[in-house]
Design a protein around this motif. Sequence first.
Motif, PDB file in Angstrom:
ATOM      1  N   ILE A  60      11.565 -13.033 -11.223  1.00  0.00           N
ATOM      2  CA  ILE A  60      10.541 -12.657 -12.194  1.00  0.00           C
ATOM      3  C   ILE A  60       9.163 -12.561 -11.530  1.00  0.00           C
ATOM      4  N   GLY A  61       9.139 -12.489 -10.199  1.00  0.00           N
ATOM      5  CA  GLY A  61       7.874 -12.406  -9.480  1.00  0.00           C
ATOM      6  C   GLY A  61       7.139 -11.108  -9.762  1.00  0.00           C
ATOM      7  N   ARG A  62       5.822 -11.153  -9.631  1.00  0.00           N
ATOM      8  CA  ARG A  62       4.980  -9.981  -9.824  1.00  0.00           C
ATOM      9  C   ARG A  62       4.490  -9.468  -8.473  1.00  0.00           C
ATOM     10  N   GLY A  63       4.308  -8.172  -8.382  1.00  0.00           N
ATOM     11  CA  GLY A  63       3.793  -7.552  -7.168  1.00  0.00           C
ATOM     12  C   GLY A  63       2.779  -6.475  -7.513  1.00  0.00           C
ATOM     13  N   ASN A  64       1.947  -6.163  -6.554  1.00  0.00           N
ATOM     14  CA  ASN A  64       0.881  -5.187  -6.771  1.00  0.00           C
ATOM     15  C   ASN A  64       1.047  -4.000  -5.835  1.00  0.00           C
ATOM     16  N   ILE A  65       0.839  -2.815  -6.369  1.00  0.00           N
ATOM     17  CA  ILE A  65       0.848  -1.589  -5.577  1.00  0.00           C
ATOM     18  C   ILE A  65      -0.550  -0.985  -5.616  1.00  0.00           C
ATOM     19  N   ALA A  68      -5.157  12.828  -1.829  1.00  0.00           N
ATOM     20  CA  ALA A  68      -6.062  12.072  -2.696  1.00  0.00           C
ATOM     21  C   ALA A  68      -5.873  12.436  -4.160  1.00  0.00           C
ATOM     22  N   GLY A  69      -5.744  13.715  -4.455  1.00  0.00           N
ATOM     23  CA  GLY A  69      -5.511  14.124  -5.837  1.00  0.00           C
ATOM     24  C   GLY A  69      -4.181  13.626  -6.348  1.00  0.00           C
ATOM     25  N   LEU A  70      -3.149  13.683  -5.491  1.00  0.00           N
ATOM     26  CA  LEU A  70      -1.843  13.163  -5.879  1.00  0.00           C
ATOM     27  C   LEU A  70      -1.916  11.661  -6.128  1.00  0.00           C
ATOM     28  N   ALA A  71      -2.670  10.957  -5.274  1.00  0.00           N
ATOM     29  CA  ALA A  71      -2.825   9.515  -5.443  1.00  0.00           C
ATOM     30  C   ALA A  71      -3.498   9.180  -6.761  1.00  0.00           C
ATOM     31  N   MET A  72      -4.523   9.942  -7.123  1.00  0.00           N
ATOM     32  CA  MET A  72      -5.237   9.671  -8.365  1.00  0.00           C
ATOM     33  C   MET A  72      -4.353   9.926  -9.575  1.00  0.00           C
ATOM     34  N   SER A  73      -3.596  11.011  -9.571  1.00  0.00           N
ATOM     35  CA  SER A  73      -2.705  11.309 -10.695  1.00  0.00           C
ATOM     36  C   SER A  73      -1.653  10.223 -10.862  1.00  0.00           C
ATOM     37  N   LEU A  74      -1.074   9.794  -9.730  1.00  0.00           N
ATOM     38  CA  LEU A  74      -0.061   8.741  -9.790  1.00  0.00           C
ATOM     39  C   LEU A  74      -0.662   7.453 -10.328  1.00  0.00           C
ATOM     40  N   ALA A  75      -1.843   7.080  -9.835  1.00  0.00           N
ATOM     41  CA  ALA A  75      -2.461   5.824 -10.259  1.00  0.00           C
ATOM     42  C   ALA A  75      -2.818   5.848 -11.739  1.00  0.00           C
ATOM     43  N   LEU A  76      -3.342   6.947 -12.213  1.00  0.00           N
ATOM     44  CA  LEU A  76      -3.757   7.024 -13.618  1.00  0.00           C
ATOM     45  C   LEU A  76      -2.572   6.937 -14.573  1.00  0.00           C
ATOM     46  N   THR A  77      -1.409   7.390 -14.124  1.00  0.00           N
ATOM     47  CA  THR A  77      -0.248   7.426 -15.019  1.00  0.00           C
ATOM     48  C   THR A  77       0.749   6.298 -14.778  1.00  0.00           C
ATOM     49  N   GLU A  78       0.482   5.454 -13.778  1.00  0.00           N
ATOM     50  CA  GLU A  78       1.406   4.349 -13.483  1.00  0.00           C
ATOM     51  C   GLU A  78       0.708   2.991 -13.445  1.00  0.00           C
ATOM     52  N   ALA A  79      -0.520   2.913 -13.917  1.00  0.00           N
ATOM     53  CA  ALA A  79      -1.255   1.640 -13.912  1.00  0.00           C
ATOM     54  C   ALA A  79      -0.977   0.880 -15.210  1.00  0.00           C
ATOM     55  N   HIS A  80       0.174   0.230 -15.261  1.00  0.00           N
ATOM     56  CA  HIS A  80       0.589  -0.563 -16.419  1.00  0.00           C
ATOM     57  C   HIS A  80       0.443  -2.044 -16.087  1.00  0.00           C
ATOM     58  N   PRO A  81      -0.615  -2.709 -16.542  1.00  0.00           N
ATOM     59  CA  PRO A  81      -0.843  -4.109 -16.167  1.00  0.00           C
ATOM     60  C   PRO A  81       0.297  -5.046 -16.541  1.00  0.00           C
ATOM     61  N   HIS A  82       1.039  -4.715 -17.603  1.00  0.00           N
ATOM     62  CA  HIS A  82       2.084  -5.624 -18.061  1.00  0.00           C
ATOM     63  C   HIS A  82       3.336  -5.570 -17.196  1.00  0.00           C
ATOM     64  N   LYS A  83       3.514  -4.512 -16.399  1.00  0.00           N
ATOM     65  CA  LYS A  83       4.713  -4.397 -15.576  1.00  0.00           C
ATOM     66  C   LYS A  83       4.634  -5.324 -14.371  1.00  0.00           C
ATOM     67  N   ILE A 131       0.853  -1.183   0.000  1.00  0.00           N
ATOM     68  CA  ILE A 131       0.000   0.000   0.000  1.00  0.00           C
ATOM     69  C   ILE A 131       0.892   1.236   0.000  1.00  0.00           C
ATOM     70  N   LEU A 132       0.703   2.097  -0.972  1.00  0.00           N
ATOM     71  CA  LEU A 132       1.415   3.366  -1.034  1.00  0.00           C
ATOM     72  C   LEU A 132       0.514   4.435  -0.433  1.00  0.00           C
ATOM     73  N   HIS A 133       0.939   5.027   0.678  1.00  0.00           N
ATOM     74  CA  HIS A 133       0.104   5.959   1.436  1.00  0.00           C
ATOM     75  C   HIS A 133       0.539   7.395   1.201  1.00  0.00           C
ATOM     76  N   PHE A 175       5.739  -4.938 -11.374  1.00  0.00           N
ATOM     77  CA  PHE A 175       5.489  -4.270 -10.092  1.00  0.00           C
ATOM     78  C   PHE A 175       5.026  -2.852 -10.388  1.00  0.00           C
ATOM     79  N   ALA A 176       3.734  -2.611 -10.285  1.00  0.00           N
ATOM     80  CA  ALA A 176       3.182  -1.313 -10.654  1.00  0.00           C
ATOM     81  C   ALA A 176       1.847  -1.115  -9.957  1.00  0.00           C
ATOM     82  N   VAL A 177       1.254   0.039 -10.168  1.00  0.00           N
ATOM     83  CA  VAL A 177      -0.030   0.369  -9.551  1.00  0.00           C
ATOM     84  C   VAL A 177      -1.141  -0.462 -10.185  1.00  0.00           C
ATOM     85  N   ARG A 178      -1.942  -1.081  -9.351  1.00  0.00           N
ATOM     86  CA  ARG A 178      -3.117  -1.834  -9.816  1.00  0.00           C
ATOM     87  C   ARG A 178      -4.421  -1.170  -9.392  1.00  0.00           C
ATOM     88  N   GLY A 179      -4.392  -0.346  -8.340  1.00  0.00           N
ATOM     89  CA  GLY A 179      -5.623   0.257  -7.886  1.00  0.00           C
ATOM     90  C   GLY A 179      -5.368   1.470  -7.009  1.00  0.00           C
TER      91      GLY A 179
END
Length: 396
Positions: free
Chosen positions: A117-122, A131-146, A41-43, A148-152
């Motif tokens: 080669i393990g996968r992780g979720n952020i 909250a606004g910073l969290a939304m901007s980060l999530a929208l621009t870092e949600a790459h499913p193929h990576k 969890i990224l807080h 270890f990246a933002v999932r939600g």
Amino acid sequence: MFSSVCRRCFSVLRSAHPPIRRSVAVTLYNVDEFSPTKALILHLPSQPDSANGVRQLPEFLYDWPVASINYRWAPERSRAASQDDEHLDVSVDWPVPMHDVAFAYQWIVDALKPPGIGRGNIYVYGSHLGAGLAMSLALTEAHPHKRFAVRGVAAYNGVYNWTMFLPGQKEVRGSKSAKDGRRENGNLRIKDLHDRLVTLFQEPHNLFDPFASPSLFFHNPGLAIPESFYRSPAFDSLVSAMKGQYDVSGEGGMLGASRRSHLAFPPRASTLKIPETLLLHDAPSSRSLLHHRPDEHGNEVQAKKQSTRQSRPRATDTRHTFRAQAAEIASFMRRSVEMVELKERFRWDPEAKDELEKEPERRVRVVEVGQEGEDLGLNDAGQQAVLDWLGSLKIR
């Protein structure tokens, strides 16, 4: 309470003259439990707090691996500067907080990525300014193929479109009572943020940065950039005309005045995807004459309160609530899921249409958690809503 607590700092190089070396504090909790099978969890706290990051961590995150970023922003200008021996004259208004979050995120990804080669979720959680910073980060870092990246992302009482505070919006244009209502109704924290616009952003054009107003990833504002936080572009043009100052370019001396329209986000050529999203907000004030209540799909439905002629309150700008902020960005995100992601899938898999009909509403959820409290913390109902949401994602 915590199985481990430690503080890490890393250096960032801001673009300045002369260049200034800075560090951003990242506090890690329960990281010894982190593994590819468990989410991190990224807080992003409600506001900067250089004194004690432990105090900011919401109770519902105590059992999770957490990385808390203590970004800098204008409210903490004096404290942030006094604790930095390298340079005392430092500006921490926009875009410093976004730079801090971006650098910290990259450090976290590099330092905590699963081995091999393990996968992780952020999953990102932010409240109020965070909250606004969290939304901007999530929208621009949600790459499913990576790996270890933002999932939600879960966000509480966020402002996702700061341009709503500017005069010239259709809902408040030319109405003194509406302007007064915007400042006296809605949510108390909204009024507080409106009063701090200059401190937070310094210049009106900063409100039009999509990283500050993530709703603008999905649409242009349909509003010219004003010269002041408190005067509309039309008023500035009128004053210039009265002074005999005309814009020979024919553009009225204003940028971004085109008609409001949708933008394609995520860009079709990118690998981004709208993340799993939970938008939490407090209820607006009950004093308003008009309320915009979200229906079962999170869309706003206008309802009028009954009142006598003697007790009828003055008109208010109902868009200036945390509910309205959440409803707006939710509608854009759901539209993106439907028009970009699902539309493409239905082309090669028509049979999936019935199965995925409710996917936009499932992907982007909106929850009202009750009346606004005296502090910035999420109440028990809201904390349980986040835990239920995380549980529904089956990430533990």
